[in-house]
Design an enzyme around this catalytic site. Structure first.
Site, PDB file in Angstrom:
ATOM      1  N   GLU A  70      31.193 -68.620  44.902  1.00 44.05           N
ATOM      2  CA  GLU A  70      31.710 -69.502  46.570  1.00 44.05           C
ATOM      3  C   GLU A  70      30.852 -71.267  46.157  1.00 44.05           C
ATOM      4  O   GLU A  70      29.520 -70.526  45.809  1.00 44.05           O
ATOM      5  CB  GLU A  70      30.743 -68.733  47.810  1.00 44.05           C
ATOM      6  CG  GLU A  70      31.712 -69.272  48.719  1.00 44.05           C
ATOM      7  CD  GLU A  70      31.622 -68.329  50.174  1.00 44.05           C
ATOM      8  OE1 GLU A  70      32.200 -68.626  50.828  1.00 44.05           O
ATOM      9  OE2 GLU A  70      31.653 -67.645  50.211  1.00 44.05           O
ATOM     10  N   GLY A  71      31.193 -71.453  46.620  1.00 44.41           N
ATOM     11  CA  GLY A  71      30.168 -73.099  46.229  1.00 44.41           C
ATOM     12  C   GLY A  71      30.465 -73.436  47.656  1.00 44.41           C
ATOM     13  O   GLY A  71      31.030 -73.279  48.500  1.00 44.41           O
TER      14      GLY A  71
ATOM     15  N   ASP B  67      26.780 -82.917  37.980  1.00 45.63           N
ATOM     16  CA  ASP B  67      26.511 -81.818  38.623  1.00 45.63           C
ATOM     17  C   ASP B  67      26.311 -80.022  37.496  1.00 45.63           C
ATOM     18  O   ASP B  67      26.907 -79.360  37.824  1.00 45.63           O
ATOM     19  CB  ASP B  67      27.411 -80.967  40.167  1.00 45.63           C
ATOM     20  CG  ASP B  67      27.015 -79.205  41.324  1.00 45.63           C
ATOM     21  OD1 ASP B  67      25.609 -79.539  41.397  1.00 45.63           O
ATOM     22  OD2 ASP B  67      27.833 -78.802  41.291  1.00 45.63           O
TER      23      ASP B  67
ATOM     24  N   PHE C 203      32.534 -76.187  48.465  1.00 47.69           N
ATOM     25  CA  PHE C 203      34.298 -76.377  49.154  1.00 47.69           C
ATOM     26  C   PHE C 203      35.371 -75.477  49.347  1.00 47.69           C
ATOM     27  O   PHE C 203      36.150 -75.727  49.258  1.00 47.69           O
ATOM     28  CB  PHE C 203      34.553 -77.522  47.875  1.00 47.69           C
ATOM     29  CG  PHE C 203      34.063 -79.219  49.186  1.00 47.69           C
ATOM     30  CD1 PHE C 203      34.639 -79.723  49.840  1.00 47.69           C
ATOM     31  CD2 PHE C 203      33.252 -79.828  48.380  1.00 47.69           C
ATOM     32  CE1 PHE C 203      34.487 -80.916  50.366  1.00 47.69           C
ATOM     33  CE2 PHE C 203      32.933 -81.008  48.152  1.00 47.69           C
ATOM     34  CZ  PHE C 203      32.804 -81.710  49.350  1.00 47.69           C
ATOM     35  N   GLY C 204      34.410 -74.499  48.299  1.00 46.91           N
ATOM     36  CA  GLY C 204      35.820 -73.216  48.388  1.00 46.91           C
ATOM     37  C   GLY C 204      34.976 -71.993  47.451  1.00 46.91           C
ATOM     38  O   GLY C 204      34.226 -71.849  47.116  1.00 46.91           O
ATOM     39  N   SER C 205      35.509 -70.829  47.568  1.00 47.07           N
ATOM     40  CA  SER C 205      35.296 -69.906  46.894  1.00 47.07           C
ATOM     41  C   SER C 205      36.356 -69.561  46.397  1.00 47.07           C
ATOM     42  O   SER C 205      37.935 -70.058  45.402  1.00 47.07           O
ATOM     43  CB  SER C 205      36.080 -68.817  48.228  1.00 47.07           C
ATOM     44  OG  SER C 205      35.097 -68.823  48.944  1.00 47.07           O
ATOM     45  N   VAL C 206      36.373 -68.549  45.037  1.00 44.83           N
ATOM     46  CA  VAL C 206      36.886 -68.840  43.377  1.00 44.83           C
ATOM     47  C   VAL C 206      37.381 -67.236  43.341  1.00 44.83           C
ATOM     48  O   VAL C 206      35.992 -66.172  44.173  1.00 44.83           O
ATOM     49  CB  VAL C 206      36.060 -68.490  42.313  1.00 44.83           C
ATOM     50  CG1 VAL C 206      36.990 -68.849  41.056  1.00 44.83           C
ATOM     51  CG2 VAL C 206      35.638 -69.915  42.199  1.00 44.83           C
TER      52      VAL C 206
ATOM     53  N   LYS D 132      40.490 -71.294  42.282  1.00 45.91           N
ATOM     54  CA  LYS D 132      39.464 -71.858  43.120  1.00 45.91           C
ATOM     55  C   LYS D 132      40.511 -71.767  44.692  1.00 45.91           C
ATOM     56  O   LYS D 132      41.447 -72.464  44.864  1.00 45.91           O
ATOM     57  CB  LYS D 132      38.571 -73.005  42.087  1.00 45.91           C
ATOM     58  CG  LYS D 132      38.077 -73.364  43.732  1.00 45.91           C
ATOM     59  CD  LYS D 132      37.293 -74.255  42.899  1.00 45.91           C
ATOM     60  CE  LYS D 132      36.157 -75.722  43.628  1.00 45.91           C
ATOM     61  NZ  LYS D 132      35.859 -76.639  42.492  1.00 45.91           N
TER      62      LYS D 132
END
Length: 360
Positions: A51-52, A169, A54-57, A71
């Site tokens: 999870e980041g 990043d 902007f979204g989940s994987v 993603k």
């Protein structure tokens, strides 16, 4: 810019992207939503692997039996839409063994999905600080392979991709590992394309504390050198399994460069290596790699090497760059002879070596 106008631009970009991916040179798919829902069991929480911001994987398996990672952007917003467009565009431009491969995407309604190759050994951060850390699956050979692979992926972005790309990043969670533990640099949502002839851009600061170059964190001045700084931090993190930032008693924070410096001053390189390695590492590689990391994290961006130089140094280098590496190692040798050398003298030796490098 109003949302309606912005949406028109994005829709046009998506149409252009779709046309590019349908060409024979780009074997990526535009997936049906139904297929991705089936593959991920309707994005079930048990399938979530990351999870980041902007979204989940999610892990998934296609009807053909192929394992994939999907993603899923959290919410439909201008920022999320832009990250989706940027990542798909960037991944459409690059192909390298050390960059995460794009399999395809879906864009429709409020859903934005990006489909990648699945990496069975997960992210580097899980091995350094997460669930797999105690298993110590990363021996010295694997760590050096991951370091060199990540460096080669970055060198490709900076010097071979057209236009050049700044990742912005670089961190342990954005380095994924395939079944052979080969490094794959991932997550290009913050990436910037650098037009030819432009040395740097000024932009809103993105990224992760502990990895940010000082000129970027303070003034938003971004260039390839910012990625070099982040890579230097990552390099020390891989070697030591220390986090980029640690909180000391009293709430004071210390970064990994501050932590490693006294050991370098004393020539106590063994204390830098991850204790879980139990002394099973190459002493000379350890010394030279730590010194390369310190070059990468020089507070002055102009003194940092390029990623091409870093790759050559890490792999042993040839010609002029091998000479530069030996100069770094000579500094280490001098430190070993005099463990009482103070910090100012140590910095002077680094700066003197940098001056010799720029004159070559």
């Amino acid at each position: 810019m109003g949302w309606n106008c912005f949406s028109c631009v994005i829709d046009q970009e998506k149409q252009e992207i779709s046309q590019v991916y349908k060409s024979k040179d780009y074997p990526w798919e535009i997936y049906p939503l139904k297929e991705l829902l089936h593959a991920t069991n309707n994005f079930h929480n048990d399938n979530k692997i990351g999870e980041g911001g902007f979204g989940s994987v999610y892990w998934g398996r296609t009807t053909k039996g192929t394992e994939i990672a999907v993603k899923r952007l959290k919410t439909m917003s201008a920022k999320a839409e832009m990250e989706f467009a940027v990542e798909v565009e960037i991944l459409g431009r690059v192909r390298h063994k050390n960059l995460l491969g794009l399999r395809g995407f879906y864009a429709g309604g409020d859903e934005r999905l990006i489909v990648y190759d699945y990496m069975p050994n997960h992210s580097l951060i899980t091995h350094l600080h997460g669930q797999l850390a105690s298993d110590c699956l990363l021996d010295w050979r694997r760590r050096m392979s991951i370091i060199i692979g990540s460096a080669e992926g970055l060198a490709y972005l900076h010097h071979e991709a057209n236009p050049h790309i700044i990742h912005r990043d670089i961190k342990a969670s954005n380095v994924l590992l395939d079944k052979e533990f080969q490094a794959k640099v991932a997550d290009f949502g913050f990436a910037k394309l650098i037009p030819e002839g432009v040395s740097h851009l000024t932009t809103r600061v993105k990224g992760t504390l502990g990895y940010l170059a000082p000129e970027y964190a303070m003034w938003g001045k971004v260039s390839e050198s910012c990625d070099v700084y982040s890579f230097g931090v990552l390099l020390l993190e891989i070697i030591s399994a220390k986090k980029p930032l640690e909180k000391l008693p009293g709430g004071v924070k210390r970064d990994i460069v501050q932590w490693v410096t006294p050991y370098v001053q004393k020539g106590a390189f063994d204390h830098i290596a991850d204790p879980r390695l139990k002394g099973k590492f190459d002493q000379n590689q350890l010394k030279s790699t730590v010194m390369i990391a310190l070059r990468c994290t020089d507070s002055n961006a102009e003194n940092r090497p390029s990623m091409f130089e870093v790759v050559d140094w890490l792999k042993g280098g040839v010609g002029r760059r091998k000479k530069e590496t030996s100069e770094v190692e000579n500094i280490v040798d001098e430190e070993d002879e005099d463990n009482d050398t103070d910090y100012e003298e140590y910095r002077y030796k680094i700066e003197k070596s940098n001056m010799r490098r720029t004159r070559v």
